[in-house]
Design an enzyme around this catalytic site. Structure first.
Site, PDB file in Angstrom:
ATOM      1  N   HIS A 152       0.798  -1.233   0.000  1.00 50.97           N
ATOM      2  CA  HIS A 152       0.000   0.000   0.000  1.00 50.97           C
ATOM      3  C   HIS A 152       0.826   1.276   0.000  1.00 50.97           C
ATOM      4  CE1 HIS A 152      -0.057   1.379   4.362  1.00 50.97           C
ATOM      5  NE2 HIS A 152       0.491   0.194   4.487  1.00 50.97           N
ATOM      6  N   CYS A 173      -0.444  10.599  18.166  1.00 47.17           N
ATOM      7  CA  CYS A 173      -1.458  10.991  19.141  1.00 47.17           C
ATOM      8  C   CYS A 173      -1.724   9.802  20.053  1.00 47.17           C
ATOM      9  CB  CYS A 173      -2.735  11.387  18.412  1.00 47.17           C
ATOM     10  SG  CYS A 173      -3.810  12.409  19.381  1.00 47.17           S
TER      11      CYS A 173
HETATM   12  C1  LIG Z   1       3.976   2.105   6.769  1.00 52.77           C
HETATM   13  C2  LIG Z   1       5.276   1.678   7.322  1.00 52.77           C
HETATM   14  C3  LIG Z   1       5.412   0.487   8.072  1.00 52.77           C
HETATM   15  C4  LIG Z   1       4.232  -0.368   8.457  1.00 52.77           C
HETATM   16  O1  LIG Z   1       3.635  -0.956   7.341  1.00 52.77           O
HETATM   17  P1  LIG Z   1       2.119  -1.519   7.464  1.00 52.77           P
HETATM   18  O2  LIG Z   1       1.844  -2.062   6.107  1.00 52.77           O
HETATM   19  O3  LIG Z   1       1.270  -0.327   7.794  1.00 52.77           O
HETATM   20  O4  LIG Z   1       2.094  -2.534   8.524  1.00 52.77           O
HETATM   21  C5  LIG Z   1       6.676   0.136   8.506  1.00 52.77           C
HETATM   22  N1  LIG Z   1       7.749   0.888   8.224  1.00 52.77           N
HETATM   23  C6  LIG Z   1       7.673   2.031   7.521  1.00 52.77           C
HETATM   24  C7  LIG Z   1       8.896   2.794   7.215  1.00 52.77           C
HETATM   25  C8  LIG Z   1       6.430   2.460   7.043  1.00 52.77           C
HETATM   26  O5  LIG Z   1       6.360   3.599   6.351  1.00 52.77           O
END
Ligand SMILES: *Cc1c(COP(=O)(O)O)cnc(C)c1O
Length: 374
Positions: free
Chosen positions: A198, A322
């Site tokens: 995502h 938050c």
């Molecule tokens: C978004 C993110 C995560 C976590 O990923 P999820 O798919 O939300 O579990 C871990 N590390 C970094 C650097 C991120 O940007």
């Protein structure tokens, strides 16, 4: 809406959605089933495995599908520790995503020793401290490649080499780097790498973990023999297909789109500077992602700015978490020596290949208006 919060998540590319749809409909087979429906699902899944492997320069059989970035990171860290029960020391940094930060804090409570590497004012690690932190009882190094709040890049090749020379397992959180910087695992001695669909225009709740061949990594989830015993549970076939197509599209787009996105981000920053001469920008400008900017407008509360921007149809993010109604200043900015008050007036804008230059004037006008109202 002008969406400038792409480090939180990205819109799904319509081509990704199209590729997923059959697997939410007629192609519903379980990849473990030997019949035709199962075989079709398995074939689609293996195609996706090759696509996501290509994004990071790895072989398909070294990629394990997971339920996203957090699960990949947890599997890597807990797995590396379980595989080496005699080693009780972990090296990480003070600017990790909460997926790593809160897991390592939990591991400290479980009796592991954690070294939290400091960073300089630009958000980069001190390599002398890093080299000195590696010990005979270090089970693993786990660091973030591209920081989600500032976009600052760590010197991963150098750090991976130092760990590899000491035969220490090296895990990289590439969730924010994948699709935005070229990655070639054939060249860099990284042992484990986490990514999530995502963050590069794929679906949520699906990711991958690269496990270098020969590294015995106990699974986080035990059960069925899916993913060659490396991650149990019936696979998220539509998500995995989406991850594969998103990876392929990101790889193809990267050489053209990242320079364009960098130009957008730079133009936006110039606009901020001219409207707010007192703006303070965070993160080493020579070592950061093309898409991210993080800055403070001193004296203006970031939550108020965010709410004002939201009312004007612009989505961005504040660099703070938050917790139970209280806003904590970002641990990332604090580690970079930014004061609490400046951290609380900091905003993050993150672009993607879906943004256009036509959005910039309205975004800048909205920022000006939101600041004027405070
Ligand atoms: C978004 C993110 C995560 C976590 O990923 P999820 O798919 O939300 O579990 C871990 N590390 C970094 C650097 C991120 O940007």
């Amino acid at each position: 809406m002008i969406y400038l919060d792409n480090n939180a998540t990205t819109p799904i590319d319509p081509r990704v959605r199209e590729a997923m749809l059959p697997f939410l409909g007629a192609s519903f087979g379980n990849p473990s089933s030997p019949h035709a429906a199962g075989r079709a699902a398995r074939e689609a899944m293996e195609k996706a495995r090759a696509q996501v492997a290509a994004l990071v320069g790895a072989s398909a059989d070294s990629m394990v599908f997971t339920g996203g970035g957090t699960e990949s990171i947890t599997t890597a860290i807990r797995g590396a520790l379980a595989a080496q029960p005699d080693k009780r020391h972990i090296v990480t940094s003070s600017i990790e995503h909460s997926a790593t930060k809160n897991l390592c804090a939990q591991l400290e409570r479980e009796g592991f020793e954690v070294t939290w590497l400091r960073v300089d004012g630009g958000g980069r690690p001190d390599l002398a401290q890093y080299a000195a932190a590696l010990r005979d009882d270090t089970a693993l190094v786990s660091v973030i490649w591209a920081n989600n709040e500032t976009g600052v890049l760590f010197p991963v090749e150098e750090m991976a080499r130092l760990a590899d020379e000491r035969r220490i397992v090296f895990h990289i959180d590439a969730v924010q780097a994948a699709g935005k910087v070229p990655i070639n695992l054939a060249r860099v001695p990284v042992h484990l790498l986490s990514l999530a669909a995502h963050k590069f225009h794929g679906p949520k709740g699906v990711g991958a973990l690269f496990v270098r061949s020969g590294l015995g990594l106990p699974p986080l989830l035990r059960g069925g023999g899916q993913e060659s015993g490396r991650r149990a549970g019936t696979e998220n076939v539509p998500g995995i297909v989406g991850l594969g197509v998103a990876a392929e599209l990101a790889m193809l787009a990267l050489p053209v789109e990242m320079p364009r996105v960098a130009a957008l981000r730079d133009e936006f920053e110039a606009g901020v500077r001219s409207r707010f001469p007192d703006a303070r920008f965070h993160g080493d400008p020579a070592h950061r992602l093309a898409n991210t900017t993080n800055f403070a407008l001193p004296g203006r509360d970031a939550q108020g700015l965010l709410a004002g921007l939201d009312r004007l149809g612009v989505a961005c993010s504040i660099g703070s978490a938050c917790t139970s109604g209280e806003v904590d200043a970002s641990h990332v900015l604090r580690a970079m020596g930014v004061g609490d008050e400046e951290a609380r007036s900091s905003l993050r804008f993150s672009f993607s290949r879906m943004n256009t230059g036509a959005e910039l004037p309205a975004a800048l006008a909205a920022l000006e208006q939101a600041a004027a109202r405070l």
